[in-house]
Design an enzyme around this catalytic site. Sequence first.
Site, PDB file in Angstrom:
ATOM      1  N   LYS A 166      -6.835   9.522  -7.327  1.00 35.80           N
ATOM      2  CA  LYS A 166      -7.279  10.226  -6.118  1.00 35.80           C
ATOM      3  C   LYS A 166      -8.106  11.501  -6.372  1.00 35.80           C
ATOM      4  CE  LYS A 166      -6.300   8.868  -2.262  1.00 35.80           C
ATOM      5  NZ  LYS A 166      -7.410   8.052  -1.320  1.00 35.80           N
ATOM      6  N   ASP A 190       0.366  -1.902   4.286  1.00 31.53           N
ATOM      7  CA  ASP A 190       1.848  -1.130   4.568  1.00 31.53           C
ATOM      8  C   ASP A 190       2.755  -2.195   5.192  1.00 31.53           C
ATOM      9  OD1 ASP A 190      -0.120   0.846   4.350  1.00 31.53           O
ATOM     10  OD2 ASP A 190       0.054   1.513   6.430  1.00 31.53           O
ATOM     11  N   HIS A 250       0.772  -1.220   0.001  1.00 33.77           N
ATOM     12  CA  HIS A 250      -0.068  -0.083  -0.204  1.00 33.77           C
ATOM     13  C   HIS A 250       0.829   1.351   0.092  1.00 33.77           C
ATOM     14  CE1 HIS A 250      -2.914   2.817   2.455  1.00 33.77           C
ATOM     15  NE2 HIS A 250      -3.421   2.629   1.366  1.00 33.77           N
ATOM     16  N   ARG A 251       0.875   2.162  -0.941  1.00 38.99           N
ATOM     17  CA  ARG A 251       1.731   3.261  -1.358  1.00 38.99           C
ATOM     18  C   ARG A 251       3.040   2.769  -1.436  1.00 38.99           C
ATOM     19  NH1 ARG A 251      -1.440   7.161   3.268  1.00 38.99           N
ATOM     20  NH2 ARG A 251      -3.568   6.434   3.014  1.00 38.99           N
ATOM     21  N   GLU A 288       0.649  -0.260  -4.750  1.00 44.82           N
ATOM     22  CA  GLU A 288      -0.585   0.607  -4.800  1.00 44.82           C
ATOM     23  C   GLU A 288      -0.020   1.902  -4.650  1.00 44.82           C
ATOM     24  OE1 GLU A 288      -4.096   2.935  -3.143  1.00 44.82           O
ATOM     25  OE2 GLU A 288      -2.096   2.723  -2.433  1.00 44.82           O
ATOM     26  N   HIS A 299      -0.625  10.954  -1.903  1.00 51.27           N
ATOM     27  CA  HIS A 299      -2.149  10.632  -1.333  1.00 51.27           C
ATOM     28  C   HIS A 299      -2.805  11.767  -0.740  1.00 51.27           C
ATOM     29  CE1 HIS A 299      -4.846   9.537   1.841  1.00 51.27           C
ATOM     30  NE2 HIS A 299      -4.890   8.319   1.152  1.00 51.27           N
ATOM     31  N   ASP A 349      -1.323   6.456  -5.603  1.00 56.68           N
ATOM     32  CA  ASP A 349      -2.471   7.484  -5.601  1.00 56.68           C
ATOM     33  C   ASP A 349      -1.822   8.574  -6.428  1.00 56.68           C
ATOM     34  OD1 ASP A 349      -4.076   6.901  -3.308  1.00 56.68           O
ATOM     35  OD2 ASP A 349      -1.936   7.035  -2.284  1.00 56.68           O
ATOM     36  N   GLU A 357      -4.568   4.394  -7.957  1.00 53.28           N
ATOM     37  CA  GLU A 357      -5.688   5.001  -7.632  1.00 53.28           C
ATOM     38  C   GLU A 357      -5.855   6.351  -8.151  1.00 53.28           C
ATOM     39  OE1 GLU A 357      -6.590   5.234  -3.479  1.00 53.28           O
ATOM     40  OE2 GLU A 357      -8.053   6.697  -3.562  1.00 53.28           O
TER      41      GLU A 357
HETATM   42  O1  G3P Z   1      -5.917   0.621  -1.833  1.00 55.08           O
HETATM   43  C1  G3P Z   1      -6.788   0.922  -0.879  1.00 55.08           C
HETATM   44  C2  G3P Z   1      -6.476   2.157  -0.269  1.00 55.08           C
HETATM   45  O2  G3P Z   1      -5.341   3.212  -0.771  1.00 55.08           O
HETATM   46  C3  G3P Z   1      -7.726   3.298  -0.120  1.00 55.08           C
HETATM   47  O3  G3P Z   1      -7.458   4.283   0.737  1.00 55.08           O
HETATM   48  O4  G3P Z   1      -6.962   6.564   1.619  1.00 55.08           O
HETATM   49  O5  G3P Z   1      -5.081   4.785   1.650  1.00 55.08           O
HETATM   50  O6  G3P Z   1      -5.885   5.862  -0.595  1.00 55.08           O
HETATM   51  P1  G3P Z   1      -6.158   5.438   0.926  1.00 55.08           P
HETATM   52 CA    CA Z   2      -4.646   4.765  -2.279  1.00 54.81          CA
END
Ligand code: G3P
Ligand code: CA
Length: 290
Positions: free
Chosen positions: A151, A278, A39-40, A66, A81, A68, A149
């Site tokens: 965003k 994470d 994640h990120r 992942e 993000h 944003d 994503e």
């Molecule tokens: O990929 C899921 C997650 O990234 C969604 O929430 O706020 O971390 O972008 P957020």
């Molecule tokens: Ca995200």
Amino acid sequence: MHARVVAATTAALLGAMTLSPASQVRAAGAARQPVIVAHRGASAYAPENTLPAIDKAAELGFRWVENDVQRTKDGELVVLHDDSLRRTTDAARVFPDRAPWKVKDFTAAEIARLDAGSWFSPTYAGTRVPTLEQYMRRVERDRESLLLEVKNPELYPGIEQQTLKVLGEEGWLDHRHLAGRLIVQSFSAASVRTVHDLAPAVTTALLGRPDTADLDRYAGFTDSINPSYGTLDADYVSAVHALTGPHGDPVKVFTWTVDDAVRARTAAGYGVDGLITDRPDVVRAALEGP
Ligand code: G3P
Ligand code: CA
């Protein structure tokens, strides 16, 4: 030997027939390990949404990351993000008179001056906010796959088309990448639909947890429904899996943010297809563990 295999298979099938639909999903999930998505990037170990974060994911042995994507004042796509630069850069120090430091109010050249690593650790001082182009080149170099994503798309009209243009220019819309290396997601159903309409071959995902009764509204344009862990249970996963997505496969479920062993095993038991975390190493150990 052959007879024993047939008998065991028959017993397994008969066993499955006695399970409830949710339990059958759990049983299937036990055999099918969820995909782990950093994640990120591996954001517990390196500053989120930076090149070191995706390098770290690769170093730990993970294929999926992942990110944003947002847009600068002068129209460059960048990977970050928050809609403000404040938390993950030194924008407040470099540009003290520009509060609230919104991404959309800064040019790409201004953002390129910022330090996106020191807030996390001095080890990462001087790390920059990557443009999407820089990011895609590093993902390719690291041989990774991307859950991208879109965003805050409401802030950036046309960002879906622009994102697809960059992906195409970077070679990510060819068959090799579309078949298993790219998913585009958003919390905005309108944005996901736009991506699907513009590029129907792209795998898409809708973040959030629509009511079960409404799920079939989304199956025409999204291949996956991605709810937060706290909103999920096995019945919801079953309801999503019962749908057929735009590419003819059952709609998938990737859940977030799953950072400990209990959550990882629980979500895997629900039969999810992906775990967004994470701490990908923690999740891997939990799924492999005794
Ligand atoms: O990929 C899921 C997650 O990234 C969604 O929430 O706020 O971390 O972008 P957020
Ligand atoms: Ca995200």
